[in-house]
Design a protein around this motif. Sequence first.
Motif, PDB file in Angstrom:
ATOM      1  N   UNK A  28      41.074  48.267  43.097  1.00 44.62           N
ATOM      2  CA  UNK A  28      40.208  49.031  43.558  1.00 44.62           C
ATOM      3  C   UNK A  28      39.408  49.875  42.447  1.00 44.62           C
ATOM      4  N   UNK A  29      40.248  50.431  41.497  1.00 44.61           N
ATOM      5  CA  UNK A  29      39.432  51.087  40.450  1.00 44.61           C
ATOM      6  C   UNK A  29      38.859  50.065  39.663  1.00 44.61           C
ATOM      7  N   UNK A  30      39.029  49.095  39.238  1.00 44.49           N
ATOM      8  CA  UNK A  30      38.357  48.083  38.588  1.00 44.49           C
ATOM      9  C   UNK A  30      36.906  47.734  39.201  1.00 44.49           C
ATOM     10  N   UNK A  31      37.126  47.345  40.553  1.00 44.94           N
ATOM     11  CA  UNK A  31      35.988  46.782  41.244  1.00 44.94           C
ATOM     12  C   UNK A  31      35.029  48.102  41.475  1.00 44.94           C
ATOM     13  N   UNK A  32      35.425  49.285  41.438  1.00 41.21           N
ATOM     14  CA  UNK A  32      34.613  50.421  41.561  1.00 41.21           C
ATOM     15  C   UNK A  32      33.988  50.889  40.436  1.00 41.21           C
ATOM     16  N   UNK A  33      34.681  51.065  39.301  1.00 44.61           N
ATOM     17  CA  UNK A  33      34.007  51.664  38.021  1.00 44.61           C
ATOM     18  C   UNK A  33      33.451  50.615  37.232  1.00 44.61           C
ATOM     19  N   UNK A  34      33.733  49.505  37.442  1.00 44.21           N
ATOM     20  CA  UNK A  34      33.071  48.488  36.522  1.00 44.21           C
ATOM     21  C   UNK A  34      31.938  47.609  37.341  1.00 44.21           C
ATOM     22  N   UNK A  35      32.275  47.625  38.623  1.00 40.73           N
ATOM     23  CA  UNK A  35      31.133  46.600  39.333  1.00 40.73           C
ATOM     24  C   UNK A  35      30.473  47.307  40.359  1.00 40.73           C
ATOM     25  N   UNK A  36      30.792  48.467  40.706  1.00 41.20           N
ATOM     26  CA  UNK A  36      29.988  49.213  41.924  1.00 41.20           C
ATOM     27  C   UNK A  36      30.622  48.614  43.155  1.00 41.20           C
ATOM     28  N   UNK A  37      31.671  48.229  43.228  1.00 45.13           N
ATOM     29  CA  UNK A  37      32.101  47.433  44.577  1.00 45.13           C
ATOM     30  C   UNK A  37      33.195  48.425  45.144  1.00 45.13           C
ATOM     31  N   UNK A  38      32.857  49.257  46.149  1.00 46.12           N
ATOM     32  CA  UNK A  38      33.602  50.333  46.860  1.00 46.12           C
ATOM     33  C   UNK A  38      34.592  49.687  47.828  1.00 46.12           C
ATOM     34  N   UNK A  39      35.830  49.725  47.747  1.00 46.48           N
ATOM     35  CA  UNK A  39      36.662  49.305  48.928  1.00 46.48           C
ATOM     36  C   UNK A  39      36.998  50.500  49.822  1.00 46.48           C
ATOM     37  N   UNK A  40      37.066  50.095  50.932  1.00 41.33           N
ATOM     38  CA  UNK A  40      37.444  51.326  52.043  1.00 41.33           C
ATOM     39  C   UNK A  40      38.458  50.813  52.955  1.00 41.33           C
ATOM     40  N   UNK A  41      39.227  51.419  53.597  1.00 46.77           N
ATOM     41  CA  UNK A  41      40.114  51.259  54.689  1.00 46.77           C
ATOM     42  C   UNK A  41      40.074  51.650  55.932  1.00 46.77           C
ATOM     43  N   UNK A  42      39.412  50.796  56.888  1.00 43.55           N
ATOM     44  CA  UNK A  42      39.080  51.420  58.229  1.00 43.55           C
ATOM     45  C   UNK A  42      38.180  52.787  58.025  1.00 43.55           C
ATOM     46  N   UNK A  43      37.101  52.698  56.879  1.00 45.31           N
ATOM     47  CA  UNK A  43      36.168  53.683  56.790  1.00 45.31           C
ATOM     48  C   UNK A  43      36.828  54.907  55.959  1.00 45.31           C
ATOM     49  N   UNK A  44      37.935  54.850  55.733  1.00 47.93           N
ATOM     50  CA  UNK A  44      38.759  55.875  55.106  1.00 47.93           C
ATOM     51  C   UNK A  44      38.567  55.499  53.469  1.00 47.93           C
ATOM     52  N   UNK A  45      38.252  56.364  52.543  1.00 46.62           N
ATOM     53  CA  UNK A  45      38.104  56.339  51.288  1.00 46.62           C
ATOM     54  C   UNK A  45      39.550  55.965  50.498  1.00 46.62           C
ATOM     55  N   UNK A  46      39.363  54.920  49.719  1.00 43.96           N
ATOM     56  CA  UNK A  46      40.734  54.744  48.983  1.00 43.96           C
ATOM     57  C   UNK A  46      40.518  54.684  47.295  1.00 43.96           C
ATOM     58  N   UNK A  47      39.315  55.012  47.064  1.00 37.84           N
ATOM     59  CA  UNK A  47      39.187  55.083  45.429  1.00 37.84           C
ATOM     60  C   UNK A  47      39.521  56.421  45.125  1.00 37.84           C
ATOM     61  N   UNK A  48      40.278  56.195  43.917  1.00 33.37           N
ATOM     62  CA  UNK A  48      41.059  57.629  43.412  1.00 33.37           C
ATOM     63  C   UNK A  48      41.951  58.341  44.461  1.00 33.37           C
ATOM     64  N   UNK A  49      42.733  57.737  45.175  1.00 35.11           N
ATOM     65  CA  UNK A  49      43.684  58.036  46.123  1.00 35.11           C
ATOM     66  C   UNK A  49      44.935  57.666  45.412  1.00 35.11           C
ATOM     67  N   UNK A  50      46.116  58.566  45.962  1.00 35.93           N
ATOM     68  CA  UNK A  50      47.510  58.290  45.598  1.00 35.93           C
ATOM     69  C   UNK A  50      48.141  57.138  46.478  1.00 35.93           C
ATOM     70  N   UNK A  51      49.254  56.662  45.921  1.00 32.50           N
ATOM     71  CA  UNK A  51      49.959  55.632  46.577  1.00 32.50           C
ATOM     72  C   UNK A  51      50.273  55.931  47.865  1.00 32.50           C
ATOM     73  N   UNK A  52      50.928  57.177  48.026  1.00 34.62           N
ATOM     74  CA  UNK A  52      51.499  57.516  49.747  1.00 34.62           C
ATOM     75  C   UNK A  52      50.379  57.896  50.366  1.00 34.62           C
ATOM     76  N   UNK A  53      49.221  58.139  50.097  1.00 39.93           N
ATOM     77  CA  UNK A  53      47.912  58.325  50.890  1.00 39.93           C
ATOM     78  C   UNK A  53      47.612  57.037  51.244  1.00 39.93           C
TER      79      UNK A  53
END
Length: 482
Positions: A28-53
């Motif tokens: 997720x981090x590689x796609x976002x910070x290096x390629x501007x591809x933001x992954x979300x999960x059912x519209x919930x943000x998951x970039x820079x989120x903890x494992x438990x979240x």
Amino acid sequence: MVQEHAFEQEIKSYKSRQNATVKLIEIISNLWFNRSVELIFFRNQIVDRRVSHILNLHQASKELADRPISIFETLQLAEAMQHLNLAPSRIDIGKLALKMRMDNIEEEDTLYFIKKELLPAQEHRSFEPKDVVLYGFGRIGRLLARELISKVASGHQLRLRAIVTRDNIDEKTLRKRANLLQSDSIHGEFDGIVEVDITKESLIINGTTVRFISAKSPEEIDYTKYGIKDALIIDNTGAFRDDKELSRHLSSKGAKQVLLTAPGKGIPNIVYGVNNDMINTKKDNVFSAASCTTNAISPILEVIQQKWGIVHGHIETIHSYTNDQNLVDNMHKKSRRGRAAALNMVITETGAGSAVAKVLPKLVGKLTSNAIRVPVPNGSLAILKLQLEKSTSVDTLNLSIKESALDGPLVEQIKFSNNDELVSSDIIGTTTASVFDAPATIVSDDGKNVVLYVWYDNEYGYTHQVMRLARHIAGVRRYTYY
């Protein structure tokens, strides 16, 4: 002995899911910070989120599928996604996983499936980044700064270049501004680094220099002096509300477009996802993002109007207190708002009914509205009491809203909740404009009178609507997969 073995297996299984999540976070981090591809999960943000979240989000997906989407399903998709040449995008990996499951795609066919589903993202044209200036730095301004900086990725899309305030730009003021940006009593700590650079009269936010400009009026600013050109000015002050006043921003060198974060007069009032197609961004250059309440209720009303038709209705908003109310009893130009905000429920007026009619013209003259300010700092509720043209039922109505939250033009605007324990603090941090409370839906015996409960984060959810509209106005649309 059997119970002990089962316990060990449960621990082993959970550790396996944790390890898979760590791998997913790296991708997720590689796609976002290096390629501007933001992954979300059912519209919930998951970039820079903890494992438990992220694991909790997967578990909660049981509301949307026959069984929860597993972390192994999303990891499998993310690993395949790394092999594609994707343009700047926002991709809902939860929706992808659900479709892959429904289509019965085997693991060995994952890459083929991804290539086919995300073909437009591989052909999508990139846009030139757009300079953005925040005029005012209050509640919405600071949240916008957080989001603009966190969404900057590798330089695509919107770039926050400057913030305009009426303060003198000195070290004490900059440090106060930095602290307010870094720490927030409602939304918590900013997941980033904020530094003061007094020599440049700037804040350095995650390595990005954001210039502070002191000005008493828009006309006195020359943005080109700071290397800013063709900027989108987002006015958060509320001081300018009509076309004439807001157009003053355009007399500033380097300014090209203006977006007001409040209802406006004589300018297009836009709820992104509902009526953004009505504007001509090449012809018009001053826009309003309407109000937080209008953004919350318009998507739901759009679905109801299209499906059943609305004869008339009343909107009652239960709204958190705002900065214009008094902390203790004192004089106020408006009735009742002079009483202590954190101690009282306060009846006050709202223009939500007439504002919605500007967004949905078919509802002109059909809605009345009022508001009650309540002693919570954020998180609001709109109660929609509607008479419909055609009959419906609780299950049919709820299913229609759920479908709109999963597919179609309103997936960013509506979140469907089937949680019968939902309360106002649960919706803080929600990125959608509306959170539809399905268990609270009421339908009369004849099916033509309904009462709907719509929650909204009047700060964070609204900020995301402003961001969506800003991208649309600026012409830096990115490929999205929902």
